[in-house]
Write an enzyme that holds these catalytic residues in place. Structure first.
Site, PDB file in Angstrom:
ATOM      1  N   GLU A  25       0.827  -1.215   0.000  1.00 31.61           N
ATOM      2  CA  GLU A  25       0.000   0.000   0.000  1.00 31.61           C
ATOM      3  C   GLU A  25       0.863   1.267   0.000  1.00 31.61           C
ATOM      4  O   GLU A  25       2.069   1.217   0.260  1.00 31.61           O
ATOM      5  CB  GLU A  25      -0.955   0.015   1.198  1.00 31.61           C
ATOM      6  CG  GLU A  25      -0.251   0.024   2.539  1.00 31.61           C
ATOM      7  CD  GLU A  25      -1.022   0.765   3.621  1.00 31.61           C
ATOM      8  OE1 GLU A  25      -1.525   1.877   3.363  1.00 31.61           O
ATOM      9  OE2 GLU A  25      -1.091   0.240   4.747  1.00 31.61           O
ATOM     10  N   LYS A  87      -5.351  10.954   0.690  1.00 32.25           N
ATOM     11  CA  LYS A  87      -5.460   9.598   1.244  1.00 32.25           C
ATOM     12  C   LYS A  87      -6.752   9.019   0.665  1.00 32.25           C
ATOM     13  O   LYS A  87      -7.836   9.508   0.967  1.00 32.25           O
ATOM     14  CB  LYS A  87      -5.509   9.692   2.763  1.00 32.25           C
ATOM     15  CG  LYS A  87      -5.858   8.395   3.475  1.00 32.25           C
ATOM     16  CD  LYS A  87      -6.029   8.646   4.975  1.00 32.25           C
ATOM     17  CE  LYS A  87      -6.806   7.534   5.629  1.00 32.25           C
ATOM     18  NZ  LYS A  87      -7.234   7.887   6.993  1.00 32.25           N
ATOM     19  N   VAL A 107      -5.446   0.533   2.956  1.00 36.83           N
ATOM     20  CA  VAL A 107      -5.572  -0.931   2.850  1.00 36.83           C
ATOM     21  C   VAL A 107      -6.790  -1.270   1.979  1.00 36.83           C
ATOM     22  O   VAL A 107      -6.715  -2.132   1.100  1.00 36.83           O
ATOM     23  CB  VAL A 107      -5.691  -1.564   4.254  1.00 36.83           C
ATOM     24  CG1 VAL A 107      -6.121  -3.027   4.164  1.00 36.83           C
ATOM     25  CG2 VAL A 107      -4.363  -1.448   4.998  1.00 36.83           C
ATOM     26  N   ASP A 139     -16.936   5.818  13.836  1.00 35.43           N
ATOM     27  CA  ASP A 139     -15.709   5.772  13.047  1.00 35.43           C
ATOM     28  C   ASP A 139     -15.178   4.338  12.966  1.00 35.43           C
ATOM     29  O   ASP A 139     -14.506   3.855  13.870  1.00 35.43           O
ATOM     30  CB  ASP A 139     -14.663   6.722  13.634  1.00 35.43           C
ATOM     31  CG  ASP A 139     -13.472   6.907  12.696  1.00 35.43           C
ATOM     32  OD1 ASP A 139     -13.406   6.185  11.680  1.00 35.43           O
ATOM     33  OD2 ASP A 139     -12.622   7.765  12.982  1.00 35.43           O
ATOM     34  N   SER A 141     -13.188   1.915  10.145  1.00 36.90           N
ATOM     35  CA  SER A 141     -12.442   2.001   8.889  1.00 36.90           C
ATOM     36  C   SER A 141     -13.096   1.212   7.762  1.00 36.90           C
ATOM     37  O   SER A 141     -13.584   0.091   7.971  1.00 36.90           O
ATOM     38  CB  SER A 141     -11.023   1.482   9.095  1.00 36.90           C
ATOM     39  OG  SER A 141     -10.323   1.495   7.864  1.00 36.90           O
ATOM     40  N   ALA A 142     -13.036   1.794   6.560  1.00 33.87           N
ATOM     41  CA  ALA A 142     -13.515   1.094   5.354  1.00 33.87           C
ATOM     42  C   ALA A 142     -12.664  -0.150   5.066  1.00 33.87           C
ATOM     43  O   ALA A 142     -13.079  -1.011   4.280  1.00 33.87           O
ATOM     44  CB  ALA A 142     -13.496   2.041   4.160  1.00 33.87           C
ATOM     45  N   ASP A 143     -11.504  -0.259   5.723  1.00 41.73           N
ATOM     46  CA  ASP A 143     -10.675  -1.467   5.541  1.00 41.73           C
ATOM     47  C   ASP A 143     -11.458  -2.721   5.919  1.00 41.73           C
ATOM     48  O   ASP A 143     -11.295  -3.777   5.298  1.00 41.73           O
ATOM     49  CB  ASP A 143      -9.413  -1.410   6.424  1.00 41.73           C
ATOM     50  CG  ASP A 143      -8.431  -0.324   6.013  1.00 41.73           C
ATOM     51  OD1 ASP A 143      -8.645   0.325   4.967  1.00 41.73           O
ATOM     52  OD2 ASP A 143      -7.448  -0.128   6.753  1.00 41.73           O
ATOM     53  N   LYS A 160      -2.945  -1.192  15.616  1.00 41.96           N
ATOM     54  CA  LYS A 160      -2.455  -0.358  16.722  1.00 41.96           C
ATOM     55  C   LYS A 160      -3.546  -0.169  17.756  1.00 41.96           C
ATOM     56  O   LYS A 160      -4.733  -0.105  17.419  1.00 41.96           O
ATOM     57  CB  LYS A 160      -2.076   1.023  16.188  1.00 41.96           C
ATOM     58  CG  LYS A 160      -0.799   1.007  15.378  1.00 41.96           C
ATOM     59  CD  LYS A 160      -0.237   2.403  15.222  1.00 41.96           C
ATOM     60  CE  LYS A 160       1.098   2.309  14.521  1.00 41.96           C
ATOM     61  NZ  LYS A 160       1.038   2.757  13.135  1.00 41.96           N
TER      62      LYS A 160
HETATM   63  N1  PSU Z   1      -2.618   1.925  10.668  1.00 40.95           N
HETATM   64  C1  PSU Z   1      -1.274   1.914  10.783  1.00 40.95           C
HETATM   65  N2  PSU Z   1      -0.530   2.427   9.778  1.00 40.95           N
HETATM   66  C2  PSU Z   1      -1.087   2.957   8.644  1.00 40.95           C
HETATM   67  C3  PSU Z   1      -2.514   2.954   8.537  1.00 40.95           C
HETATM   68  C4  PSU Z   1      -3.231   2.429   9.570  1.00 40.95           C
HETATM   69  O1  PSU Z   1      -0.756   1.439  11.784  1.00 40.95           O
HETATM   70  O2  PSU Z   1      -0.366   3.437   7.758  1.00 40.95           O
HETATM   71  C5  PSU Z   1      -3.157   3.502   7.299  1.00 40.95           C
HETATM   72  C6  PSU Z   1      -3.505   2.366   6.306  1.00 40.95           C
HETATM   73  O3  PSU Z   1      -3.354   2.846   4.986  1.00 40.95           O
HETATM   74  C7  PSU Z   1      -4.968   2.098   6.607  1.00 40.95           C
HETATM   75  C8  PSU Z   1      -5.465   3.497   6.891  1.00 40.95           C
HETATM   76  O4  PSU Z   1      -5.675   1.499   5.536  1.00 40.95           O
HETATM   77  O5  PSU Z   1      -4.411   4.104   7.628  1.00 40.95           O
HETATM   78  C9  PSU Z   1      -6.772   3.479   7.663  1.00 40.95           C
HETATM   79  O6  PSU Z   1      -7.300   4.751   7.719  1.00 40.95           O
HETATM   80  P1  PSU Z   1      -8.793   4.963   8.308  1.00 40.95           P
HETATM   81  O7  PSU Z   1      -8.686   4.628   9.750  1.00 40.95           O
HETATM   82  O8  PSU Z   1      -9.078   6.409   8.047  1.00 40.95           O
HETATM   83  O9  PSU Z   1      -9.676   4.032   7.535  1.00 40.95           O
HETATM   84 MN    MN Z   2     -12.395   6.578   9.823  1.00 41.69          MN
END
Ligand code: PSU
Ligand code: MN
Length: 305
Positions: A25, A87, A107, A139, A141-143, A160
């Site tokens: 990624e 992003k 991701v 909140d 994540s879309a992951d 994390k």
């Molecule tokens: N967590 C990490 N390192 C990262 C990310 C998450 O420890 O670099 C990044 C990844 O690209 C992940 C994104 O897909 O943050 C998630 O963002 P959000 O929580 O806004 O979906």
């Molecule tokens: Mn989010």
């Protein structure tokens, strides 16, 4: 093939010949680590994959083109641009492509583009998940949605503790995503090897990871699978040190009203600052460790196909 997709010639050749390919990624480059360590790490990770006999394909959006496989110059460009580059999660893709803009893929989007390109295995550091306090902020994540619907194996070091790890596992269970511990029964918490939370299954070889992914495809189950690979002991952080930094970063995010897509990058950057170089070095080592496992697993999958 998707009209917006460009597969680098080396990656296309490897895929056509059934050779192992590992996706990577780019939000981890632009938003996950500071420059120049981010670029240095991205290139080291690609090299680690080559050394293990696979072809790396770093994924991003350049000038509105979905790229599977970046040049050194493109990686340098994203790393230097840092948080000024977009992003890009699933919902951002149409806008970025139509505007012919650049974007770093999360991701979720990396899985999506990897799948379009025919790449089955993808290595990263940590995934996004359910944020602490999600019961009021929503909140999530879309992951997690992407893991539920896109058939790619994601190899990470867990998540994390900026997230609610327990709720993250609950959502993955609801969505039918297998969460595998590599050499462990416990979900690793990125900087540390333990979280106190159990995974669905422990697996000890790349061959078995490949067999599980294969079985998922054979049954035509939609969705991907999450492999959580603990940070090597010698690079793991002290739990009290990292927990204190995370608490402090969360407190500041709250006070400053940081929300939406800025939350994760804000927390990642603050944790690095608050722990000095230590957490960054751990982060680099765990990504390298995941890249090596991904290369071996892609090779095992190529053998089975
Ligand atoms: N967590 C990490 N390192 C990262 C990310 C998450 O420890 O670099 C990044 C990844 O690209 C992940 C994104 O897909 O943050 C998630 O963002 P959000 O929580 O806004 O979906
Ligand atoms: Mn989010």
């Amino acid at each position: 093939m998707n009209m917006h997709l460009d597969i680098a010639p080396e990656v296309a050749k490897a895929l056509a010949e059934g050779k192992p390919v590992v996706g990577l990624e780019s939000t981890i480059i632009s938003h996950g680590m500071p420059y120049p360590k981010n670029v240095e790490t991205a290139l080291r990770v690609e090299q680690a994959i080559r050394d293990a006999g696979a072809v790396p394909a770093t994924i991003a959006i350049i000038g509105g083109r979905l790229k599977a496989g970046l040049s050194k110059e493109e990686i340098e460009h994203l790393g230097k641009a840092g948080r000024s580059v977009a992003k890009v999660s699933r919902r951002d893709l149409p806008v970025i492509v139509a505007r012919k803009a650049d974007g770093a893929t999360t991701v979720a989007t990396t899985m999506l583009i990897a799948h379009m390109a025919g790449i089955q295995v993808f290595a990263t550091g940590g995934i996004g998940g359910v944020h602490r306090g999600a019961e009021t902020t929503m909140d999530i994540s879309a992951d997690l949605e992407e893991l539920a619907q896109t058939p790619v194996m994601v190899i990470c070091a867990g998540a994390k503790a900026i997230l609610d790890l327990n709720l993250t596992l609950e959502v993955l269970e609801t969505k039918g995503v297998p969460v595998i511990g590599y050499g462990t029964d416990e979900l690793p918490a990125f900087y540390t090897r333990e979280s106190g939370l159990g995974v669905d299954a422990r697996v000890d070889t790349p061959e078995e990871l490949a067999a599980i992914f294969r079985a998922q495809r054979d049954m035509e189950l939609k969705g991907g699978m999450l492999v959580t690979n603990p940070i090597p002991q010698e690079f793991a952080m002290d739990k009290t040190v990292i927990d204190a930094a995370i608490e402090q970063a969360l407190k500041e995010a709250n006070e400053q009203g940081v929300h939406g897509k800025d939350t994760t990058p804000f927390l990642l950057a603050r944790v690095v600052e608050l722990t000095g170089g230590d957490s960054l070095e751990s982060n680099i080592q765990l990504v390298l460790n995941n890249a090596r496992l991904a290369a071996k697993t892609a090779a095992a999958l190529a053998e089975q196909n």
